[in-house]
Design a protein around this motif. Structure first.
Motif, short mmCIF file in Angstrom:
data_model
loop_
_atom_site.label_atom_id
_atom_site.label_comp_id
_atom_site.label_asym_id
_atom_site.label_seq_id
_atom_site.Cartn_x
_atom_site.Cartn_y
_atom_site.Cartn_z
N SER A 93 0.86 -1.19 0.00
CA SER A 93 0.00 0.00 0.00
C SER A 93 0.90 1.24 0.00
CB SER A 93 -0.91 0.00 1.24
OG SER A 93 -0.13 0.20 2.41
N ASP A 94 0.29 2.39 -0.23
CA ASP A 94 1.06 3.64 -0.23
C ASP A 94 1.66 3.90 1.15
OD1 ASP A 94 0.58 4.09 -2.89
OD2 ASP A 94 -1.13 5.43 -2.55
N LYS A 95 0.91 3.55 2.21
CA LYS A 95 1.42 3.76 3.57
C LYS A 95 2.61 2.86 3.83
CE LYS A 95 0.13 3.84 8.43
NZ LYS A 95 1.52 3.87 8.77
N GLU A 96 2.53 1.60 3.43
CA GLU A 96 3.67 0.68 3.61
C GLU A 96 4.90 1.18 2.86
OE1 GLU A 96 1.99 -3.81 4.16
OE2 GLU A 96 1.70 -2.86 2.21
N ALA A 97 4.69 1.69 1.64
CA ALA A 97 5.81 2.20 0.85
C ALA A 97 6.45 3.40 1.53
CB ALA A 97 5.33 2.58 -0.55
N ALA A 98 5.62 4.30 2.08
CA ALA A 98 6.15 5.48 2.78
C ALA A 98 6.93 5.06 4.02
CB ALA A 98 5.01 6.42 3.14
N ASP A 99 6.42 4.07 4.76
CA ASP A 99 7.12 3.57 5.95
C ASP A 99 8.48 2.97 5.59
OD1 ASP A 99 4.96 4.37 7.47
OD2 ASP A 99 4.10 2.35 7.66
N ILE A 100 8.52 2.18 4.52
CA ILE A 100 9.79 1.57 4.09
C ILE A 100 10.77 2.64 3.65
CG2 ILE A 100 10.83 0.08 2.32
CD1 ILE A 100 8.26 -1.63 2.49
N LEU A 101 10.28 3.65 2.92
CA LEU A 101 11.14 4.74 2.48
C LEU A 101 11.71 5.51 3.68
CD1 LEU A 101 12.36 6.44 0.20
CD2 LEU A 101 10.23 7.78 0.21
N ASP A 102 10.86 5.83 4.66
CA ASP A 102 11.33 6.54 5.86
C ASP A 102 12.39 5.73 6.60
OD1 ASP A 102 9.74 8.74 5.43
OD2 ASP A 102 8.08 8.01 6.69
N GLU A 103 12.16 4.44 6.72
CA GLU A 103 13.12 3.57 7.40
C GLU A 103 14.47 3.57 6.67
OE1 GLU A 103 13.54 -1.19 8.10
OE2 GLU A 103 11.55 -0.31 8.36
N ALA A 104 14.44 3.48 5.34
CA ALA A 104 15.67 3.47 4.55
C ALA A 104 16.39 4.82 4.66
CB ALA A 104 15.36 3.15 3.08
N LEU A 105 15.64 5.92 4.65
CA LEU A 105 16.26 7.25 4.78
C LEU A 105 16.90 7.44 6.15
CD1 LEU A 105 13.65 9.50 2.94
CD2 LEU A 105 15.96 8.92 2.18
N GLN A 106 16.23 6.97 7.20
CA GLN A 106 16.80 7.06 8.55
C GLN A 106 18.10 6.27 8.64
OE1 GLN A 106 13.81 5.81 11.31
NE2 GLN A 106 12.55 7.65 11.03
N LEU A 107 18.12 5.09 8.01
CA LEU A 107 19.33 4.26 8.02
C LEU A 107 20.47 4.98 7.29
CD1 LEU A 107 20.64 1.52 8.71
CD2 LEU A 107 19.79 0.69 6.51
N LEU A 108 20.17 5.59 6.15
CA LEU A 108 21.20 6.33 5.41
C LEU A 108 21.71 7.53 6.20
CD1 LEU A 108 19.88 6.34 1.72
CD2 LEU A 108 21.98 5.31 2.57
N ARG A 109 20.79 8.25 6.84
CA ARG A 109 21.21 9.43 7.63
C ARG A 109 22.07 9.02 8.82
NH1 ARG A 109 15.31 11.56 6.79
NH2 ARG A 109 15.62 12.73 4.88
N SER A 110 21.74 7.91 9.45
CA SER A 110 22.54 7.46 10.59
C SER A 110 23.93 7.02 10.14
CB SER A 110 21.85 6.32 11.34
OG SER A 110 21.81 5.15 10.55
N ARG A 111 24.04 6.43 8.98
CA ARG A 111 25.36 6.04 8.43
C ARG A 111 26.18 7.27 8.08
NH1 ARG A 111 24.15 1.16 4.20
NH2 ARG A 111 23.71 -0.45 5.73
N ARG A 112 25.50 8.28 7.52
CA ARG A 112 26.20 9.49 7.12
C ARG A 112 26.81 10.20 8.35
NH1 ARG A 112 22.95 13.17 3.21
NH2 ARG A 112 23.47 11.49 1.81
N LYS A 113 26.05 10.21 9.43
CA LYS A 113 26.54 10.87 10.66
C LYS A 113 27.73 10.14 11.24
CE LYS A 113 22.19 12.90 12.07
NZ LYS A 113 21.09 12.83 13.03
N SER A 114 27.70 8.79 11.14
CA SER A 114 28.79 8.03 11.74
C SER A 114 29.96 7.84 10.79
CB SER A 114 28.30 6.67 12.22
OG SER A 114 27.88 5.89 11.12
N GLY A 115 29.82 8.25 9.54
CA GLY A 115 30.92 8.14 8.57
C GLY A 115 31.09 6.73 8.01
N ASP A 116 30.04 5.90 8.04
CA ASP A 116 30.13 4.52 7.56
C ASP A 116 29.73 4.38 6.09
OD1 ASP A 116 30.72 3.95 10.13
OD2 ASP A 116 28.90 2.81 10.57
N LEU A 117 29.72 5.41 5.33
CA LEU A 117 29.30 5.29 3.93
C LEU A 117 30.28 4.44 3.14
CD1 LEU A 117 27.92 8.78 2.92
CD2 LEU A 117 26.68 6.67 3.31
N ILE A 118 29.76 3.51 2.38
CA ILE A 118 30.58 2.62 1.57
C ILE A 118 30.28 2.92 0.11
CG2 ILE A 118 31.06 0.24 0.96
CD1 ILE A 118 30.09 -0.53 3.76
N PHE A 119 31.32 3.20 -0.64
CA PHE A 119 31.13 3.49 -2.07
C PHE A 119 31.63 2.38 -2.91
CE2 PHE A 119 31.08 7.66 -0.16
CZ PHE A 119 29.97 8.22 -0.75
#
Length: 119
Positions: A93-119
Motif C-alpha cells: 500500500s502507499d502507507k507501507e511504501a512510505a514507511d519503508i522509504l522513511d526507514e531506509a532514509l533514517q538508516l542512510l542518515r545514521s550512516r552518514r553521521k557516523s561516517g560509515d558510507l561505503i562506495f
C-alpha cells in the motif's frame, strides 16, 4: 562448354507413378470448417475416427476459430506489460511504501553521521 552424353540421369524415390494399390487405401476423412472473428474460413481435414476439436487457431490471423459461423470466439484479451513498479504496487500500500522509504532514509542518515558510507 556443353555437358557430355555420359551424364547419369536419375529420379527421386517415390517419383514414379503409383496408385492406391502400392500406397494402400486412404483412411476415411471428414472436412471441418472453422470460422474466426475476422470472417476467415478454414477447412481442416480430420480422420473420421478422430475427435474433432471445438476450436482451432486460424492459419491466416492466429485468432481462435470455431465451427459456429454465427458466433465465432472472441479474440483473447491481451494483458499489457507490467513493470516491476506495477508489481510492487500490487503488493504494497502507499502507507507501507512510505514507511519503508522513511526507514531506509533514517538508516542512510545514521550512516552518514557516523561516517560509515561505503562506495
Amino acid at each position: 562448354m556443353a555437358g557430355g552424353g555420359n551424364a547419369i540421369r536419375g529420379s527421386r524415390v517415390g517419383a514414379g507413378p503409383m496408385g492406391e494399390a502400392e500406397r494402400g487405401e486412404a483412411a476415411p476423412r471428414q472436412a471441418i470448417t472453422y470460422f474466426c472473428s475476422n470472417t476467415h474460413r478454414s477447412v481442416v481435414t480430420f480422420s473420421v475416427e478422430a475427435t474433432v476439436p471445438e476450436s482451432w487457431d486460424c492459419p491466416k490471423c492466429g485468432l481462435p476459430a470455431s465451427v459456429d459461423s454465427e458466433n465465432p470466439p472472441p479474440a483473447p484479451k491481451i494483458e499489457p506489460y507490467k513493470t516491476h513498479l506495477a508489481y510492487v504496487k500490487e503488493r504494497r500500500s502507499d502507507k507501507e511504501a512510505a514507511d519503508i522509504l522513511d526507514e531506509a532514509l533514517q538508516l542512510l542518515r545514521s550512516r552518514r553521521k557516523s561516517g560509515d558510507l561505503i562506495f
